[in-house]
Design a protein around this motif. Structure first.
Motif, short mmCIF file in Angstrom:
data_model
loop_
_atom_site.label_atom_id
_atom_site.label_comp_id
_atom_site.label_asym_id
_atom_site.label_seq_id
_atom_site.Cartn_x
_atom_site.Cartn_y
_atom_site.Cartn_z
N ASN A 281 0.38 -2.33 -3.71
CA ASN A 281 0.25 -0.96 -4.19
C ASN A 281 0.25 0.06 -3.05
O ASN A 281 0.37 -0.28 -1.87
N ASN A 282 0.11 1.33 -3.41
CA ASN A 282 0.16 2.38 -2.40
C ASN A 282 -1.03 2.38 -1.47
O ASN A 282 -0.95 2.85 -0.33
N ASP A 283 -2.17 1.86 -1.95
CA ASP A 283 -3.35 1.86 -1.10
C ASP A 283 -3.38 0.66 -0.15
O ASP A 283 -4.25 0.55 0.69
N ARG A 284 -2.38 -0.25 -0.30
CA ARG A 284 -2.21 -1.39 0.60
C ARG A 284 -3.42 -2.33 0.60
O ARG A 284 -3.86 -2.80 1.63
N LYS A 285 -3.94 -2.62 -0.58
CA LYS A 285 -5.01 -3.60 -0.64
C LYS A 285 -4.42 -4.98 -0.31
O LYS A 285 -3.25 -5.26 -0.58
N GLY A 355 -10.72 0.33 18.07
CA GLY A 355 -11.50 1.34 18.77
C GLY A 355 -11.81 2.49 17.81
O GLY A 355 -11.12 2.66 16.81
N GLY A 356 -12.82 3.26 18.09
CA GLY A 356 -13.19 4.33 17.17
C GLY A 356 -14.01 3.79 16.02
O GLY A 356 -14.46 2.64 16.01
N ASN A 357 -14.16 4.60 14.99
CA ASN A 357 -15.02 4.24 13.86
C ASN A 357 -14.28 4.16 12.54
O ASN A 357 -14.89 4.31 11.48
N PHE A 358 -12.98 3.92 12.60
CA PHE A 358 -12.21 3.90 11.36
C PHE A 358 -12.56 2.67 10.53
O PHE A 358 -12.57 1.54 11.02
N ALA A 359 -12.85 2.89 9.27
CA ALA A 359 -13.08 1.82 8.30
C ALA A 359 -12.73 2.37 6.93
O ALA A 359 -13.23 3.42 6.52
N SER A 360 -11.84 1.65 6.22
CA SER A 360 -11.39 2.17 4.93
C SER A 360 -10.89 1.01 4.06
O SER A 360 -10.35 0.03 4.56
N LYS A 361 -11.08 1.15 2.74
CA LYS A 361 -10.58 0.15 1.82
C LYS A 361 -9.08 0.30 1.57
O LYS A 361 -8.46 -0.59 1.01
N ASP A 362 -8.51 1.44 1.97
CA ASP A 362 -7.07 1.63 1.82
C ASP A 362 -6.46 1.93 3.18
O ASP A 362 -7.16 2.09 4.17
N ALA A 363 -5.12 2.01 3.21
CA ALA A 363 -4.40 2.17 4.47
C ALA A 363 -3.87 3.59 4.65
O ALA A 363 -3.00 3.80 5.50
N TYR A 364 -4.38 4.53 3.87
CA TYR A 364 -3.93 5.91 4.05
C TYR A 364 -4.31 6.41 5.43
O TYR A 364 -5.42 6.21 5.90
N GLY A 365 -3.37 7.09 6.10
CA GLY A 365 -3.62 7.62 7.43
C GLY A 365 -3.25 6.67 8.55
O GLY A 365 -3.33 7.04 9.72
N LEU A 366 -2.82 5.47 8.21
CA LEU A 366 -2.41 4.51 9.25
C LEU A 366 -0.90 4.60 9.48
O LEU A 366 -0.13 4.96 8.58
N THR A 367 -0.49 4.30 10.69
CA THR A 367 0.93 4.23 11.01
C THR A 367 1.33 2.77 11.17
O THR A 367 0.52 1.94 11.62
N GLN A 368 2.56 2.47 10.82
CA GLN A 368 3.06 1.10 10.92
C GLN A 368 4.26 1.07 11.85
O GLN A 368 5.16 1.91 11.75
N VAL A 369 4.28 0.09 12.75
CA VAL A 369 5.37 -0.03 13.71
C VAL A 369 6.41 -0.99 13.15
O VAL A 369 6.20 -2.21 13.10
#
Length: 378
Positions: A281-285, A355-369
């Motif tokens: 899905n769009n949230d990349r679960k 690194g940093g404090n990112f934690a999320s149940k979905d993948a919104y805001g992530l970039t993919q190479v």
């Protein structure tokens, strides 16, 4: 040993040099091209840092597959395939093919006598498959066509897996495998893959014709029957596509949750078994499944135990982490949050940044190479 200078970008100090065989490669690295020049970028998953290496011999090349510390690559615009080792910079050429592969893999390093390359050509379609296989060192590819046993087969965007002497190719819709056995040059279906709607309708039509003959009814015009068959086939197809909808066609929130769409899929060998990582899905679960070869079905994996997975479009593998390792039960993707690598924890069911404090149940805001692959030294 080849010594080569690297420019290392660390997330805190800006740069520090290091040799090619330095500790920068002490864990799996995500490798991808800087398309504007001959520089290739390496992301070290353990240190959360980037290294850059000029590789002029890889100008206009793309990665097709990664395994055993080696890359299978090709020149853009259907150039010949070749093996390349990023650590030693050894390069071995393969005979050319008339067209590019859509999906390809190899069984062992080219330095081994049992190294085979197997791939699916881009000319393949839902009903026919064109494939090629070659033992490294041979002068010509063996190229063949095969039909899909009257079944539609939509190949997933992940490489075939060589398992127990056979090549497993994943169907993205039904999650079954089309399996090629090179010993007898035969293809089989492994898993649930229903016949095409056309074939199913033909069976029903045959039964109906037999009943009609008993009643003494005459067949209608053949062309009209064919047209009706097409219409019914399309209706059956539409019904199949809409099978997750309720009879009234209501699309409430519960119904939307049932419509699972596979956005990414990766197949990994883990301790002699075939595992699949499916990003939905769009949230990349994320869900991890294990394929049961005896029952020909997928079973859910709740935990990776003391292992972690590295998955990318052109190569994926499992790593033993050891007792107490903080890498265990994680999946490392080709995704980033800013300049920080991202992994998914099966324990928390969330994406986290190295690194940093990112934690999320979905993948919104992530970039993919894209066009990247994980590699590890062997």
């Amino acid at each position: 040993m080849v010594e080569e200078s690297l420019r290392v970008l660390q997330l805190d100090p800006p740069f520090s040099p290091g040799p090619m065989n330095s500790c920068c490669f002490d864990s799996p690295c995500l490798m991808y091209s800087q398309s504007s020049n001959n520089s290739w970028k390496f992301y070290n998953s353990l240190r959360n840092e980037f290294s850059y290496l000029d590789l002029p011999e890889l100008k206009d090349a793309e990665i097709l597959y990664s395994n055993c510390g080696w890359l299978l690559m090709s020149q853009i615009n259907n150039g010949p395939l070749f093996f390349f080792n990023p650590l030693t910079r050894q390069k071995f050429q393969l005979p050319p093919t008339k067209e590019p592969f859509d999906s390809v893999c190899f069984t062992s390093p080219p330095t081994c006598s049992d190294c085979f390359v197997f791939g699916i050509f881009g000319s393949s379609n839902l009903y026919e498959i064109e494939y090629g296989i070659i033992r490294f060192g041979d002068e010509e590819w063996k190229i063949e066509w095969d039909d899909c046993e009257s079944r539609e087969f939509l190949y997933a965007n992940c490489p075939p897996v060589f398992h127990n002497g056979m090549y497993y190719c994943l169907d993205v819709e039904w999650r079954c495998f089309r399996v090629y056995d090179p010993t007898n040059d035969e293809w089989t279906i492994c898993g649930h893959c229903p016949q095409t709607i056309e074939d199913s309708y033909d069976d029903e039509k045959k039964d109906g014709d037999e009943d009609g003959d008993e009643d003494g009814e005459e067949d209608g015009d053949e062309e009209e029957d064919e047209e009706e068959e097409k219409e019914v086939t399309q209706e059956c197809y539409d019904e199949k596509k809409e099978e997750n909808k309720d009879e009234d066609g209501d699309e409430d929130e519960d119904e939307e949750e049932e419509k699972e769409v596979t956005q990414e899929c990766y197949v990994v060998q883990v301790d002699g078994e075939i595992w699949g990582v499916f990003v939905m899905n769009n949230d990349r679960k994320v869900e991890v499944l294990k394929f049961d070869l005896s029952e020909k079905c997928w079973n859910k994996v709740e935990s990776l135990g003391d292992k972690c997975l590295y998955v990318s479009p052109n190569g994926s593998f499992a790593e033993d982490c050891g007792d107490g390792s903080d890498k265990a039960n994680k999946i490392y993707f080709n995704k980033f949050h800013g300049k920080n690598g991202v992994w998914y924890s099966l324990s928390s069911g969330m994406y986290h940044s190295a690194g940093g404090n990112f934690a999320s149940k979905d993948a919104y805001g992530l970039t993919q190479v894209d066009y990247s692959t994980w590699i590890k030294s062997t």
